[in-house]
Design a protein around this motif. Structure first.
Motif, PDB file in Angstrom:
ATOM      1  N   ALA A  32      -1.860  -4.063   2.175  1.00 15.25           N
ATOM      2  CA  ALA A  32      -0.559  -3.455   2.456  1.00 15.25           C
ATOM      3  C   ALA A  32      -0.697  -2.456   3.595  1.00 15.25           C
ATOM      4  O   ALA A  32      -1.791  -1.954   3.879  1.00 15.25           O
ATOM      5  N   MET A  33       0.414  -2.184   4.238  1.00  8.68           N
ATOM      6  CA  MET A  33       0.467  -1.150   5.269  1.00  8.68           C
ATOM      7  C   MET A  33       1.683  -0.289   5.026  1.00  8.68           C
ATOM      8  O   MET A  33       2.681  -0.740   4.465  1.00  8.68           O
ATOM      9  N   GLY A  34       1.586   0.951   5.450  1.00  6.50           N
ATOM     10  CA  GLY A  34       2.685   1.861   5.188  1.00  6.50           C
ATOM     11  C   GLY A  34       2.859   2.897   6.265  1.00  6.50           C
ATOM     12  O   GLY A  34       2.011   3.046   7.159  1.00  6.50           O
ATOM     13  N   TRP A  35       3.969   3.584   6.173  1.00  9.21           N
ATOM     14  CA  TRP A  35       4.286   4.707   7.046  1.00  9.21           C
ATOM     15  C   TRP A  35       4.382   5.968   6.195  1.00  9.21           C
ATOM     16  O   TRP A  35       4.992   5.952   5.116  1.00  9.21           O
ATOM     17  N   PHE A  36       3.833   7.023   6.724  1.00 13.08           N
ATOM     18  CA  PHE A  36       3.898   8.333   6.096  1.00 13.08           C
ATOM     19  C   PHE A  36       4.334   9.334   7.155  1.00 13.08           C
ATOM     20  O   PHE A  36       4.217   9.058   8.349  1.00 13.08           O
ATOM     21  N   ARG A  37       4.828  10.483   6.720  1.00 10.89           N
ATOM     22  CA  ARG A  37       5.224  11.499   7.688  1.00 10.89           C
ATOM     23  C   ARG A  37       4.873  12.884   7.157  1.00 10.89           C
ATOM     24  O   ARG A  37       4.783  13.103   5.951  1.00 10.89           O
ATOM     25  N   GLN A  38       4.684  13.782   8.119  1.00 16.08           N
ATOM     26  CA  GLN A  38       4.391  15.158   7.772  1.00 16.08           C
ATOM     27  C   GLN A  38       5.171  16.080   8.687  1.00 16.08           C
ATOM     28  O   GLN A  38       4.982  16.055   9.911  1.00 16.08           O
ATOM     29  N   ALA A  39       6.046  16.862   8.090  1.00 13.02           N
ATOM     30  CA  ALA A  39       6.827  17.846   8.830  1.00 13.02           C
ATOM     31  C   ALA A  39       6.066  19.170   8.849  1.00 13.02           C
ATOM     32  O   ALA A  39       5.219  19.420   7.980  1.00 13.02           O
ATOM     33  N   PRO A  40       6.360  20.033   9.808  1.00 14.31           N
ATOM     34  CA  PRO A  40       5.662  21.324   9.889  1.00 14.31           C
ATOM     35  C   PRO A  40       5.786  22.115   8.595  1.00 14.31           C
ATOM     36  O   PRO A  40       6.879  22.267   8.051  1.00 14.31           O
ATOM     37  N   GLY A  41       4.653  22.584   8.096  1.00 10.05           N
ATOM     38  CA  GLY A  41       4.660  23.389   6.891  1.00 10.05           C
ATOM     39  C   GLY A  41       4.827  22.617   5.600  1.00 10.05           C
ATOM     40  O   GLY A  41       4.916  23.216   4.521  1.00 10.05           O
ATOM     41  N   LYS A  42       4.861  21.297   5.691  1.00  9.55           N
ATOM     42  CA  LYS A  42       5.048  20.481   4.491  1.00  9.55           C
ATOM     43  C   LYS A  42       3.882  19.521   4.317  1.00  9.55           C
ATOM     44  O   LYS A  42       3.140  19.231   5.256  1.00  9.55           O
ATOM     45  N   GLU A  43       3.769  18.995   3.106  1.00 11.65           N
ATOM     46  CA  GLU A  43       2.724  18.018   2.843  1.00 11.65           C
ATOM     47  C   GLU A  43       3.158  16.648   3.369  1.00 11.65           C
ATOM     48  O   GLU A  43       4.340  16.364   3.512  1.00 11.65           O
ATOM     49  N   ARG A  44       2.158  15.808   3.602  1.00 18.40           N
ATOM     50  CA  ARG A  44       2.449  14.448   4.026  1.00 18.40           C
ATOM     51  C   ARG A  44       3.169  13.715   2.904  1.00 18.40           C
ATOM     52  O   ARG A  44       2.821  13.857   1.731  1.00 18.40           O
ATOM     53  N   GLU A  45       4.168  12.912   3.278  1.00 13.42           N
ATOM     54  CA  GLU A  45       4.922  12.189   2.275  1.00 13.42           C
ATOM     55  C   GLU A  45       5.059  10.713   2.620  1.00 13.42           C
ATOM     56  O   GLU A  45       5.059  10.337   3.797  1.00 13.42           O
ATOM     57  N   PHE A  46       5.184   9.916   1.602  1.00 11.37           N
ATOM     58  CA  PHE A  46       5.378   8.480   1.746  1.00 11.37           C
ATOM     59  C   PHE A  46       6.759   8.203   2.326  1.00 11.37           C
ATOM     60  O   PHE A  46       7.750   8.839   1.942  1.00 11.37           O
ATOM     61  N   VAL A  47       6.823   7.233   3.244  1.00 10.63           N
ATOM     62  CA  VAL A  47       8.100   6.833   3.835  1.00 10.63           C
ATOM     63  C   VAL A  47       8.450   5.396   3.435  1.00 10.63           C
ATOM     64  O   VAL A  47       9.509   5.140   2.871  1.00 10.63           O
ATOM     65  N   ALA A  48       7.566   4.464   3.741  1.00 11.50           N
ATOM     66  CA  ALA A  48       7.828   3.054   3.456  1.00 11.50           C
ATOM     67  C   ALA A  48       6.518   2.287   3.501  1.00 11.50           C
ATOM     68  O   ALA A  48       5.560   2.711   4.155  1.00 11.50           O
ATOM     69  N   ALA A  49       6.492   1.138   2.811  1.00  9.87           N
ATOM     70  CA  ALA A  49       5.293   0.315   2.816  1.00  9.87           C
ATOM     71  C   ALA A  49       5.672  -1.141   2.610  1.00  9.87           C
ATOM     72  O   ALA A  49       6.760  -1.454   2.098  1.00  9.87           O
ATOM     73  N   ILE A  50       4.768  -2.016   3.015  1.00  9.92           N
ATOM     74  CA  ILE A  50       5.005  -3.449   2.905  1.00  9.92           C
ATOM     75  C   ILE A  50       3.692  -4.141   2.606  1.00  9.92           C
ATOM     76  O   ILE A  50       2.641  -3.756   3.135  1.00  9.92           O
ATOM     77  N   ARG A  51       3.740  -5.124   1.740  1.00  8.89           N
ATOM     78  CA  ARG A  51       2.549  -5.932   1.511  1.00  8.89           C
ATOM     79  C   ARG A  51       2.334  -6.825   2.725  1.00  8.89           C
ATOM     80  O   ARG A  51       3.293  -7.318   3.317  1.00  8.89           O
ATOM     81  N   TRP A  52       1.082  -7.040   3.079  1.00 11.39           N
ATOM     82  CA  TRP A  52       0.805  -7.811   4.288  1.00 11.39           C
ATOM     83  C   TRP A  52       1.113  -9.294   4.107  1.00 11.39           C
ATOM     84  O   TRP A  52       1.286 -10.004   5.092  1.00 11.39           O
ATOM     85  N   ARG A  53       1.182  -9.762   2.882  1.00 11.51           N
ATOM     86  CA  ARG A  53       1.594 -11.128   2.588  1.00 11.51           C
ATOM     87  C   ARG A  53       2.699 -11.075   1.548  1.00 11.51           C
ATOM     88  O   ARG A  53       2.608 -10.340   0.580  1.00 11.51           O
ATOM     89  N   GLY A  54       3.734 -11.860   1.780  1.00 14.12           N
ATOM     90  CA  GLY A  54       4.867 -11.759   0.883  1.00 14.12           C
ATOM     91  C   GLY A  54       5.925 -10.836   1.441  1.00 14.12           C
ATOM     92  O   GLY A  54       5.804 -10.311   2.547  1.00 14.12           O
ATOM     93  N   ASP A  55       6.959 -10.607   0.666  1.00 16.90           N
ATOM     94  CA  ASP A  55       8.116  -9.855   1.160  1.00 16.90           C
ATOM     95  C   ASP A  55       8.309  -8.514   0.484  1.00 16.90           C
ATOM     96  O   ASP A  55       9.320  -7.860   0.699  1.00 16.90           O
ATOM     97  N   TYR A  56       7.363  -8.091  -0.312  1.00 20.31           N
ATOM     98  CA  TYR A  56       7.585  -6.866  -1.082  1.00 20.31           C
ATOM     99  C   TYR A  56       7.530  -5.641  -0.205  1.00 20.31           C
ATOM    100  O   TYR A  56       6.596  -5.443   0.571  1.00 20.31           O
ATOM    101  N   THR A  57       8.577  -4.827  -0.313  1.00 17.45           N
ATOM    102  CA  THR A  57       8.628  -3.565   0.413  1.00 17.45           C
ATOM    103  C   THR A  57       8.994  -2.437  -0.553  1.00 17.45           C
ATOM    104  O   THR A  57       9.525  -2.676  -1.632  1.00 17.45           O
ATOM    105  N   ASP A  58       8.719  -1.234  -0.116  1.00 16.29           N
ATOM    106  CA  ASP A  58       9.040  -0.060  -0.925  1.00 16.29           C
ATOM    107  C   ASP A  58       9.424   1.065   0.016  1.00 16.29           C
ATOM    108  O   ASP A  58       8.833   1.205   1.100  1.00 16.29           O
ATOM    109  N   TYR A  59      10.418   1.857  -0.390  1.00 20.93           N
ATOM    110  CA  TYR A  59      10.921   2.934   0.459  1.00 20.93           C
ATOM    111  C   TYR A  59      11.068   4.218  -0.342  1.00 20.93           C
ATOM    112  O   TYR A  59      11.403   4.198  -1.535  1.00 20.93           O
TER     113      TYR A  59
END
Length: 121
Positions: A32-59
């Protein structure tokens, strides 16, 4: 696995931006691969992810309906289409990959350098 993200920039609130993440190296094992983000002064947070095979995504709830994650397996590239951007979306966005099967919201082993997204209000 090496990851390189790009596509960040400055955009006005309500605008759109597309991030890309090119993967290289031992990509055949990626689960799977995903995107994460970190704003100033905040912890890194999950944004979205997708399995590399198949159609499963999560937001994350905060981006559902506004962001779309996709991939191009032939190009080993991950994308994040961001629309209706808000000032609170301002952050450094990083892409990540994992080999292990499991919850795609966490447990990532490989990380790329981030790209800055700034949304002006």
């Amino acid at each position: 696995v090496q990851l390189q993200a790009c596509g960040g920039g400055l955009v006005q609130a309500g605008g759109s931006l597309r991030l890309s993440c090119a993967a290289s190296g031992r990509t055949f094992n990626v689960y799977a691969m995903g995107w994460f983000r970190q704003a100033p002064g905040k912890e890194r947070e999950f944004v979205a992810a997708i399995r590399w095979r198949g159609d499963y995504t999560d937001y994350a709830e905060s981006v559902k309906g506004r962001f779309t994650i996709s991939r191009d397996n032939a190009k080993n590239t991950l994308y994040l289409q961001m629309s209706s951007l808000k000032s609170e979306d301002t952050a450094v966005y990083s892409c990540a990959a994992r080999d292990r099967i499991g919850n795609i919201r966490s447990g990532y082993e490989y990380w790329g350098r981030g790209t800055q997204v700034t949304v002006s209000s």
